[in-house]
Structures are given as C-alpha cells and as structure tokens.
Write a protein that holds these residues in place. Structure first.
Motif, mmCIF file in Angstrom:
data_model
loop_
_atom_site.group_PDB
_atom_site.id
_atom_site.type_symbol
_atom_site.label_atom_id
_atom_site.label_comp_id
_atom_site.label_asym_id
_atom_site.label_seq_id
_atom_site.Cartn_x
_atom_site.Cartn_y
_atom_site.Cartn_z
ATOM 1 N N ARG A 28 86.669 56.814 -49.960
ATOM 2 C CA ARG A 28 85.969 57.441 -51.079
ATOM 3 C C ARG A 28 85.299 58.762 -50.673
ATOM 4 O O ARG A 28 84.239 59.117 -51.195
ATOM 5 C CB ARG A 28 84.898 56.516 -51.679
ATOM 6 C CG ARG A 28 85.349 55.133 -52.027
ATOM 7 C CD ARG A 28 86.221 55.073 -53.270
ATOM 8 N NE ARG A 28 86.244 53.702 -53.783
ATOM 9 C CZ ARG A 28 87.065 52.756 -53.328
ATOM 10 N NH1 ARG A 28 87.965 53.032 -52.392
ATOM 11 N NH2 ARG A 28 87.013 51.531 -53.824
ATOM 12 N N TRP A 29 85.897 59.494 -49.741
ATOM 13 C CA TRP A 29 85.315 60.782 -49.368
ATOM 14 C C TRP A 29 85.338 61.759 -50.540
ATOM 15 O O TRP A 29 84.539 62.691 -50.585
ATOM 16 C CB TRP A 29 86.104 61.391 -48.205
ATOM 17 C CG TRP A 29 85.871 60.688 -46.908
ATOM 18 C CD1 TRP A 29 84.971 59.702 -46.643
ATOM 19 C CD2 TRP A 29 86.588 60.915 -45.686
ATOM 20 N NE1 TRP A 29 85.073 59.300 -45.338
ATOM 21 C CE2 TRP A 29 86.054 60.024 -44.726
ATOM 22 C CE3 TRP A 29 87.615 61.776 -45.313
ATOM 23 C CZ2 TRP A 29 86.523 59.983 -43.404
ATOM 24 C CZ3 TRP A 29 88.087 61.742 -44.003
ATOM 25 C CH2 TRP A 29 87.541 60.853 -43.064
ATOM 26 N N ASP A 30 86.258 61.541 -51.477
ATOM 27 C CA ASP A 30 86.330 62.408 -52.647
ATOM 28 C C ASP A 30 85.233 62.081 -53.648
ATOM 29 O O ASP A 30 85.026 62.815 -54.621
ATOM 30 C CB ASP A 30 87.706 62.293 -53.315
ATOM 31 C CG ASP A 30 88.086 60.848 -53.634
ATOM 32 O OD1 ASP A 30 87.611 59.926 -52.927
ATOM 33 O OD2 ASP A 30 88.855 60.640 -54.579
ATOM 34 N N ARG A 31 84.522 60.973 -53.444
ATOM 35 C CA ARG A 31 83.428 60.561 -54.331
ATOM 36 C C ARG A 31 82.211 60.199 -53.473
ATOM 37 O O ARG A 31 81.970 59.026 -53.171
ATOM 38 C CB ARG A 31 83.865 59.374 -55.197
ATOM 39 C CG ARG A 31 84.807 59.767 -56.315
ATOM 40 C CD ARG A 31 85.573 58.576 -56.833
ATOM 41 N NE ARG A 31 86.619 58.180 -55.900
ATOM 42 C CZ ARG A 31 87.252 57.021 -55.954
ATOM 43 N NH1 ARG A 31 86.928 56.134 -56.864
ATOM 44 N NH2 ARG A 31 88.203 56.738 -55.090
ATOM 45 N N PRO A 32 81.444 61.196 -53.067
ATOM 46 C CA PRO A 32 80.371 60.961 -52.091
ATOM 47 C C PRO A 32 79.151 60.231 -52.634
ATOM 48 O O PRO A 32 78.207 59.985 -51.889
ATOM 49 C CB PRO A 32 80.002 62.381 -51.648
ATOM 50 C CG PRO A 32 80.358 63.249 -52.812
ATOM 51 C CD PRO A 32 81.603 62.627 -53.402
ATOM 52 N N ILE A 33 79.143 59.873 -53.911
ATOM 53 C CA ILE A 33 77.980 59.217 -54.485
ATOM 54 C C ILE A 33 77.613 57.964 -53.683
ATOM 55 O O ILE A 33 76.424 57.670 -53.465
ATOM 56 C CB ILE A 33 78.224 58.866 -55.980
ATOM 57 C CG1 ILE A 33 77.017 58.129 -56.579
ATOM 58 C CG2 ILE A 33 79.492 58.057 -56.145
ATOM 59 C CD1 ILE A 33 75.748 58.909 -56.599
ATOM 60 N N ALA A 92 96.791 62.521 -44.672
ATOM 61 C CA ALA A 92 95.401 62.074 -44.517
ATOM 62 C C ALA A 92 94.750 61.695 -45.842
ATOM 63 O O ALA A 92 93.724 61.007 -45.861
ATOM 64 C CB ALA A 92 94.579 63.175 -43.839
ATOM 65 N N ARG A 93 95.329 62.109 -46.943
ATOM 66 C CA ARG A 93 94.673 61.920 -48.241
ATOM 67 C C ARG A 93 94.466 60.459 -48.630
ATOM 68 O O ARG A 93 93.390 60.107 -49.125
ATOM 69 C CB ARG A 93 95.462 62.668 -49.321
ATOM 70 C CG ARG A 93 95.403 64.182 -49.154
ATOM 71 C CD ARG A 93 96.324 64.898 -50.123
ATOM 72 N NE ARG A 93 96.459 66.310 -49.757
ATOM 73 C CZ ARG A 93 97.340 67.144 -50.312
ATOM 74 N NH1 ARG A 93 98.154 66.701 -51.276
ATOM 75 N NH2 ARG A 93 97.398 68.392 -49.914
ATOM 76 N N PRO A 94 95.447 59.570 -48.435
ATOM 77 C CA PRO A 94 95.194 58.168 -48.794
ATOM 78 C C PRO A 94 94.015 57.566 -48.024
ATOM 79 O O PRO A 94 93.260 56.756 -48.574
ATOM 80 C CB PRO A 94 96.507 57.471 -48.444
ATOM 81 C CG PRO A 94 97.538 58.545 -48.511
ATOM 82 C CD PRO A 94 96.847 59.771 -48.012
ATOM 83 N N TYR A 95 93.848 57.958 -46.749
ATOM 84 C CA TYR A 95 92.737 57.434 -45.960
ATOM 85 C C TYR A 95 91.400 57.949 -46.500
ATOM 86 O O TYR A 95 90.410 57.202 -46.571
ATOM 87 C CB TYR A 95 92.908 57.833 -44.488
ATOM 88 C CG TYR A 95 94.156 57.261 -43.857
ATOM 89 C CD1 TYR A 95 94.187 55.942 -43.412
ATOM 90 C CD2 TYR A 95 95.302 58.035 -43.721
ATOM 91 C CE1 TYR A 95 95.339 55.403 -42.833
ATOM 92 C CE2 TYR A 95 96.457 57.509 -43.155
ATOM 93 C CZ TYR A 95 96.464 56.199 -42.718
ATOM 94 O OH TYR A 95 97.602 55.663 -42.161
ATOM 95 N N ALA A 96 91.380 59.225 -46.872
ATOM 96 C CA ALA A 96 90.163 59.796 -47.449
ATOM 97 C C ALA A 96 89.805 59.098 -48.756
ATOM 98 O O ALA A 96 88.631 58.852 -49.046
ATOM 99 C CB ALA A 96 90.345 61.298 -47.674
ATOM 100 N N ARG A 97 90.828 58.752 -49.542
ATOM 101 C CA ARG A 97 90.568 58.080 -50.822
ATOM 102 C C ARG A 97 90.142 56.626 -50.597
ATOM 103 O O ARG A 97 89.313 56.098 -51.351
ATOM 104 C CB ARG A 97 91.807 58.144 -51.715
ATOM 105 C CG ARG A 97 92.153 59.566 -52.145
ATOM 106 C CD ARG A 97 93.245 59.600 -53.210
ATOM 107 N NE ARG A 97 93.626 60.974 -53.484
ATOM 108 C CZ ARG A 97 94.785 61.526 -53.122
ATOM 109 N NH1 ARG A 97 95.699 60.798 -52.492
ATOM 110 N NH2 ARG A 97 95.050 62.792 -53.400
ATOM 111 N N LEU A 98 90.698 55.969 -49.572
ATOM 112 C CA LEU A 98 90.248 54.620 -49.246
ATOM 113 C C LEU A 98 88.767 54.615 -48.870
ATOM 114 O O LEU A 98 88.026 53.692 -49.206
ATOM 115 C CB LEU A 98 91.079 54.038 -48.093
ATOM 116 C CG LEU A 98 92.458 53.496 -48.436
ATOM 117 C CD1 LEU A 98 93.254 53.219 -47.165
ATOM 118 C CD2 LEU A 98 92.353 52.223 -49.271
#
Length: 300
Positions: free
Chosen positions: A31-36, A23-29
């Motif tokens: 930008r869930w890791d960068r909620p700004i 699931a991590r690549p989808y989260a990075r696409l």
C-alpha cells in the motif's frame, strides 16, 4: 452510462510513474500508493514518545522506517488471507493477488522481507521494548482472521495499530505501562472510529460474502456509536495527560481533538463510498492534532 467502479486502487499515481513495472505489485501489496495507513500506524508511536517527553530525531526516524515496513507487512498478510474474498468485493478485486499481478509465493517472500526490516528496527531498542514489539506480532497475525469470527474485528485492528503508543513510551522510559495504557485505550477508540467509517464502503458486499465488521454491527446507529467513541477517546487522552503530568496546554488542546472528530462525523454520509473514503483519510488529522496536544503539554 455505465456505473463507475468503486475501487481502492487508482492507476497513475507515483508507483505507476516512477517504479519499474516488476516492482509495482509489491508496492501495491504494501500500500505504498496509499500512505494513509502509515500515518495511522506511525502516529500512536509518536504519541507514546511525546507523552514521555522524548523527541530524539533518531528514535523518531526509526519508528518511521518501522511503521512503513510493518504496515506493508500487515497489508501483505491481510491480502494473502483475503485474496478469495477480495476477488468478490468490488473495491478490492483489482488488488495484486486477486488480479493476478502477483503470486502467493511472491507475496510470502515480500512479507518476510518487510518483517525482517521491521525486526531490524526493533533490535535498535532495549530488551524490554524488543519483547513488547515482538508481542505485537501475535495481534497482527490474528487480525485478518477476525472478520470471519467476530462482529468487532476493528477492535483487534485497534489493538494492533495502536501498539506503538505502548512501544513509544517503553522505548523512551524503559517501562511498560503507566499513562501509555490510557493513551493506548484512546487510540483503540480512534481506530474503531476511522475503520468503521472505512468499512461502510463495503457493507453491502461484506453482507453477501459473510465478512463481519462494526459497520454491519452498528447498522443505522454508526454515527451515534462513533460519537460516543469520540468522547471515550478524549477521556483516555485526558487520563494519559493527567497521569503523565503534562502542562495545562495539553488539557486545553485535547478539545481540538474532539472538535475535529465531531466535524468529521457531521460531514460523513454513511451510504456514500466516496464520503466514507474521504472521511477515513481525513481521520489522520485527528491523530496529528492529538500529537500536537501532547507536544503542547511540554510547554511550561
């Protein structure tokens, strides 16, 4: 000692700690890791609601879900268009598509899923708001191409990211326009400010690969231009407050918006990528203060 690599993807955040590997690549696409970006898309929606004196929790939650979905869809679309350019830029070459963590097909499917979630949220509103929200997709779709053909692509981003000011007002009042147009203009100025700051991280690489931006256009005059845009943002906010007949508390609170922008620009070092990123992230507080000013306008 090796020169540290400047990247916008940092390992070890909550995506790496809590999500399955698949699931991590989808989260990075998304930008869930960068909620700004969610903040920057959501706050204008809340501005429009607050300007219209609408504080229904269900509506605010729907806008939150919609902002998460559509910001993720926009980022995924941007990465699809820019995957070859991203591979040539130091900050972006570790993103999922240029790094090979996700395929183009996977990204397209993920784009469709997120867009459908956004559509499901939009369908909860009245027909006029649905039509207005659907119209925003045109702006969202063309933005990734603008950096190839115009020197002010951040202007198109401003059109897209602040559409929520119009939509929030329309959802609350059933009408398109009114003071929300001035609020929309204020938001566009805000986007030009924070995304020009953000673009300064890539000014050198963008010049090499031929990507245009306001950071390159303004060159050594960025602080001056962004200062003028700060005044323009507050002027737009002032007009929205006056026409919507909010209380004098909003008129006073808008000067805190100008003060925060002035502080950010004074501290910002245009040639330091770390300063650019930190200042960009701090820009969300300008949006929060703006929301506070509009909320203060409800006090009689």
């Amino acid at each position: 000692m090796a020169t540290p690599v400047h990247t916008d993807l940092h390992r070890g955040n909550w995506v790496d700690r809590f999500l399955p590997v698949a699931a991590r690549p989808y989260a990075r696409l998304a930008r869930w890791d960068r909620p700004i970006g969610i903040w920057l898309l959501l706050l204008p929606c809340y501005w429009g609601l607050a300007l219209a004196r609408s504080f229904d929790p269900k509506t605010w939650i729907l806008f939150l879900v919609g902002a998460i979905a559509m910001r993720g869809a926009g980022c995924t679309l941007n990465d699809l268009f820019d995957r070859k350019i991203d591979a040539q830029v130091e900050r972006t070459r570790t993103r999922p598509l240029p790094a090979g963590e996700a395929t183009v097909r996977q990204a397209i499917v993920w784009l469709v899923v997120q867009t459908l979630v956004g559509l499901a949220v939009l369908l909860q509103f009245q027909p006029r708001a649905i039509a207005l929200g659907a119209a925003s997709l045109v702006v969202v779709a063309i933005y990734p191409l603008m950096k190839r053909v115009m020197d002010w692509p951040q202007l198109i981003l401003g059109f897209a990211f602040n559409w929520g000011a119009l939509l929030g007002w329309t959802v609350a009042t059933g009408e398109i326009g009114g003071p929300s147009l001035y609020l929309y203009a204020a938001g566009i100025c805000w986007t030009l400010i924070y995304d020009t700051i953000y673009a300064h991280q890539d000014a050198r690489d963008d010049a090499i690969v031929g990507v245009r931006s306001t950071a390159r256009t303004f060159r050594g005059h960025s602080k001056l231009v962004l200062t003028l845009l700060s005044f323009a943002m507050v002027l737009g906010l002032h007009m929205a407050i006056e026409i919507a007949q909010l209380s004098p508390y909003a008129a006073v609170a808008k000067f805190f918006v100008l003060g925060h922008l002035s502080m950010l620009l004074a501290r910002w070092t245009t040639t330091d990528p770390a300063s650019c990123l930190a200042t960009f992230k701090a820009s969300r507080w300008t949006g929060v203060i703006t929301l506070g000013a509009l909320a203060a306008g409800q006090i009689r």
